[in-house]
Structures are given as structure tokens and as C-alpha cells.
Design a protein around this motif. Structure first.
Motif, PDB file in Angstrom:
ATOM      1  N   TYR A 113       0.741  -1.233   0.001  1.00 36.08           N
ATOM      2  CA  TYR A 113      -0.065  -0.046   0.032  1.00 36.08           C
ATOM      3  C   TYR A 113       0.914   1.199  -0.056  1.00 36.08           C
ATOM      4  CZ  TYR A 113      -4.313  -2.660   0.309  1.00 36.08           C
ATOM      5  OH  TYR A 113      -5.267  -3.454   0.023  1.00 36.08           O
ATOM      6  N   HIS A 114       0.462   2.418  -0.690  1.00 38.13           N
ATOM      7  CA  HIS A 114       1.137   3.528  -0.823  1.00 38.13           C
ATOM      8  C   HIS A 114       0.514   4.750   0.331  1.00 38.13           C
ATOM      9  CE1 HIS A 114       3.562   6.484  -2.456  1.00 38.13           C
ATOM     10  NE2 HIS A 114       2.486   7.488  -2.897  1.00 38.13           N
ATOM     11  N   THR A 115      -0.611   4.954   0.408  1.00 34.51           N
ATOM     12  CA  THR A 115      -1.336   5.735   1.189  1.00 34.51           C
ATOM     13  C   THR A 115      -2.066   5.496   2.095  1.00 34.51           C
ATOM     14  OG1 THR A 115      -1.064   7.396  -0.776  1.00 34.51           O
ATOM     15  CG2 THR A 115      -2.757   8.010   0.750  1.00 34.51           C
ATOM     16  N   LEU A 116      -2.259   5.815   3.284  1.00 34.80           N
ATOM     17  CA  LEU A 116      -3.253   5.531   4.411  1.00 34.80           C
ATOM     18  C   LEU A 116      -4.130   7.031   4.625  1.00 34.80           C
ATOM     19  CD1 LEU A 116      -4.090   3.424   6.149  1.00 34.80           C
ATOM     20  CD2 LEU A 116      -2.274   3.813   7.794  1.00 34.80           C
ATOM     21  N   ILE A 117      -5.192   6.900   4.967  1.00 34.53           N
ATOM     22  CA  ILE A 117      -6.069   7.839   5.261  1.00 34.53           C
ATOM     23  C   ILE A 117      -6.757   7.701   6.416  1.00 34.53           C
ATOM     24  CG2 ILE A 117      -8.108   9.316   4.032  1.00 34.53           C
ATOM     25  CD1 ILE A 117      -7.120   8.166   1.557  1.00 34.53           C
ATOM     26  N   GLY A 118      -6.948   8.669   7.294  1.00 33.58           N
ATOM     27  CA  GLY A 118      -7.704   8.216   8.740  1.00 33.58           C
ATOM     28  C   GLY A 118      -8.892   9.603   8.600  1.00 33.58           C
ATOM     29  N   GLY A 119     -10.063   9.161   8.670  1.00 36.12           N
ATOM     30  CA  GLY A 119     -11.290  10.249   8.865  1.00 36.12           C
ATOM     31  C   GLY A 119     -11.394  10.319  10.642  1.00 36.12           C
ATOM     32  N   ILE A 120     -11.452  11.460  10.716  1.00 33.50           N
ATOM     33  CA  ILE A 120     -11.649  11.735  12.242  1.00 33.50           C
ATOM     34  C   ILE A 120     -12.867  12.886  12.283  1.00 33.50           C
ATOM     35  CG2 ILE A 120     -10.639  13.012  14.455  1.00 33.50           C
ATOM     36  CD1 ILE A 120      -7.765  12.255  13.066  1.00 33.50           C
ATOM     37  N   ARG A 133       1.322  12.009  15.256  1.00 36.14           N
ATOM     38  CA  ARG A 133       2.434  11.130  15.664  1.00 36.14           C
ATOM     39  C   ARG A 133       2.856  10.359  14.676  1.00 36.14           C
ATOM     40  NH1 ARG A 133       0.431   8.233  20.153  1.00 36.14           N
ATOM     41  NH2 ARG A 133       0.041  10.254  21.213  1.00 36.14           N
ATOM     42  N   PHE A 134       2.063   9.613  13.848  1.00 34.92           N
ATOM     43  CA  PHE A 134       2.619   8.710  12.935  1.00 34.92           C
ATOM     44  C   PHE A 134       2.964   9.378  11.483  1.00 34.92           C
ATOM     45  CE2 PHE A 134       1.117   5.893  16.049  1.00 34.92           C
ATOM     46  CZ  PHE A 134       2.156   4.607  15.979  1.00 34.92           C
ATOM     47  N   GLY A 135       2.886  10.750  11.599  1.00 36.69           N
ATOM     48  CA  GLY A 135       3.333  11.083  10.324  1.00 36.69           C
ATOM     49  C   GLY A 135       2.066  11.827   9.421  1.00 36.69           C
ATOM     50  N   PHE A 136       0.778  11.564   9.835  1.00 37.43           N
ATOM     51  CA  PHE A 136      -0.118  11.938   9.083  1.00 37.43           C
ATOM     52  C   PHE A 136      -0.433  13.566   9.104  1.00 37.43           C
ATOM     53  CE2 PHE A 136      -1.395   7.733   9.957  1.00 37.43           C
ATOM     54  CZ  PHE A 136      -2.466   7.150   9.248  1.00 37.43           C
ATOM     55  N   VAL A 137      -0.938  14.157   8.024  1.00 32.33           N
ATOM     56  CA  VAL A 137      -1.146  15.300   7.877  1.00 32.33           C
ATOM     57  C   VAL A 137      -2.589  15.623   7.390  1.00 32.33           C
ATOM     58  CG1 VAL A 137      -0.398  17.480   6.575  1.00 32.33           C
ATOM     59  CG2 VAL A 137       1.134  15.764   7.167  1.00 32.33           C
ATOM     60  N   GLN A 159      -3.780  12.096   6.302  1.00 34.80           N
ATOM     61  CA  GLN A 159      -3.074  11.490   5.127  1.00 34.80           C
ATOM     62  C   GLN A 159      -1.605  11.251   5.310  1.00 34.80           C
ATOM     63  OE1 GLN A 159      -4.170  12.460   1.169  1.00 34.80           O
ATOM     64  NE2 GLN A 159      -2.272  11.563   0.305  1.00 34.80           N
ATOM     65  N   ARG A 160      -1.085   9.914   5.168  1.00 37.73           N
ATOM     66  CA  ARG A 160       0.319   9.752   4.845  1.00 37.73           C
ATOM     67  C   ARG A 160       0.823   8.843   4.030  1.00 37.73           C
ATOM     68  NH1 ARG A 160       3.761   6.288   9.131  1.00 37.73           N
ATOM     69  NH2 ARG A 160       4.693   5.888   7.250  1.00 37.73           N
ATOM     70  N   ASN A 161       1.881   9.143   3.312  1.00 32.68           N
ATOM     71  CA  ASN A 161       2.280   8.063   2.427  1.00 32.68           C
ATOM     72  C   ASN A 161       3.269   6.981   3.170  1.00 32.68           C
ATOM     73  OD1 ASN A 161       1.140   9.209   0.243  1.00 32.68           O
ATOM     74  ND2 ASN A 161       2.946  10.295  -0.247  1.00 32.68           N
ATOM     75  N   LEU A 162       2.963   5.822   2.755  1.00 31.27           N
ATOM     76  CA  LEU A 162       3.825   4.775   3.384  1.00 31.27           C
ATOM     77  C   LEU A 162       4.918   4.613   2.876  1.00 31.27           C
ATOM     78  CD1 LEU A 162       0.932   2.193   3.655  1.00 31.27           C
ATOM     79  CD2 LEU A 162       1.638   3.980   5.411  1.00 31.27           C
TER      80      LEU A 162
END
Length: 162
Positions: A113-120, A133-137, A159-162
Motif C-alpha cells: 500500500y502507498h497511502t493511508l487515510i484516517g477520517g476523524i 504522531r505517525f506522520g499523518f497530515v 493522510q500519510r504516504n507509506l
């Protein structure tokens, strides 16, 4: 703490954790408790998609879970995933979320996987801190897209790229 792939029999512990948030917070937009059979089906669907659903245990008790889902069904999105992490309300601030995220990210990287997205749902400072803390912007904010507990709620995407 032990992190492992979830098993069907974990569905009960997972709904115990999740339904607390459904009933007492706006951080999930579900408004009614999830049945164990429904959660088991969700877990099977994640597994069938080839994505990880993890649980964290302390002394054999499930204290949190994390999983990744497809960001979008269209093929060009196949290297992007959306992450979800929940920690038992009485186990917060014990590195459960961080340990789950470390494992989830490692497994997704390994799977290509290349990109991880978190919805908050905002505000949610604890989740924002965890993601950053894990590099998400933060990349997006959708205003007043959900209505729960008599209020309009915003949802931000990190979002952060892995």
C-alpha cells in the motif's frame, strides 16, 4: 501487549469496545449499537479484501482493535487504504492505539500500500495526536456532514504516504 490478527470469536470484544463509542460519543456516526453478527460480517469483509483487522490483547483480554479498509472501490485507488483504530475506553493513554497503528502500518507497507487515510470526527484531540504522531497530515475538512446528539459534526481527513 500482544497484537494479532482478529479471529471470528473476537467480534464480541470488538463490539463491546466499539458500542461504547457509538452510545457515548460522536466520534463514530453510527447511532445504534452494532450487533455481534454484524461486526463479525464486517471483520470477514475486511479479511476477504486482503486487508488486516488486528486486535491488541493484555493478559488475554482484547483492549483495542485496528483495521484497514479500501479507500475506494475503483481500481486506481487500489494502493490506498483507510485506517480505523479504537481503544477500550478504560485503556486509553496506555499506548494501545500506538501499538496497533505501528502494526497496521507495517502490514500495509508489506502488502504494497502507498497511502493511508484516517477520517476523524472533530473535535477529537486524542485521535488527531495519534495520527500526527505517525506522520499523518490534515488534508481535508468537511463541515457539518454528520448529525449526531443534536449537533452538526465536521469530519477531517489526515493522510500519510507509506
Amino acid at each position: 501487549m500482544n497484537v494479532r490478527i482478529a479471529r471470528p470469536e473476537d467480534a464480541h470484544a470488538v463490539i463491546d469496545i466499539y458500542n461504547h463509542y457509538v452510545l457515548t460519543t460522536a466520534i463514530t456516526f453510527e447511532e445504534h449499537p452494532v450487533l455481534e453478527s454484524d461486526m463479525a460480517a464486517r471483520m470477514r469483509n475486511v479479511e476477504a479484501a486482503g486487508l488486516p483487522w488486528l486486535v491488541a490483547e493484555v493478559e488475554g483480554v482484547v483492549v483495542g482493535f485496528a483495521y484497514a479498509g479500501k479507500w475506494n472501490a475503483r481500481s486506481a485507488y487500489r494502493y490506498s487504504a483507510e485506517s480505523t483504530v479504537y481503544v477500550a475506553h478504560d485503556n486509553r493513554a496506555k499506548r494501545v492505539g500506538s501499538t496497533l497503528y505501528e502494526n497496521l502500518i507495517a502490514r500495509l507497507k508489506e502488502a504494497g500500500y502507498h497511502t493511508l487515510i484516517g477520517g476523524i470526527v472533530t473535535p477529537n484531540e486524542a485521535s488527531i495526536r495519534l495520527h500526527e504522531r505517525f506522520g499523518f497530515v490534515k488534508t481535508a475538512l468537511f463541515r457539518e456532514v454528520g448529525f449526531k446528539f443534536g449537533q452538526w459534526r465536521d469530519v477531517g481527513y489526515w493522510q500519510r504516504n507509506l
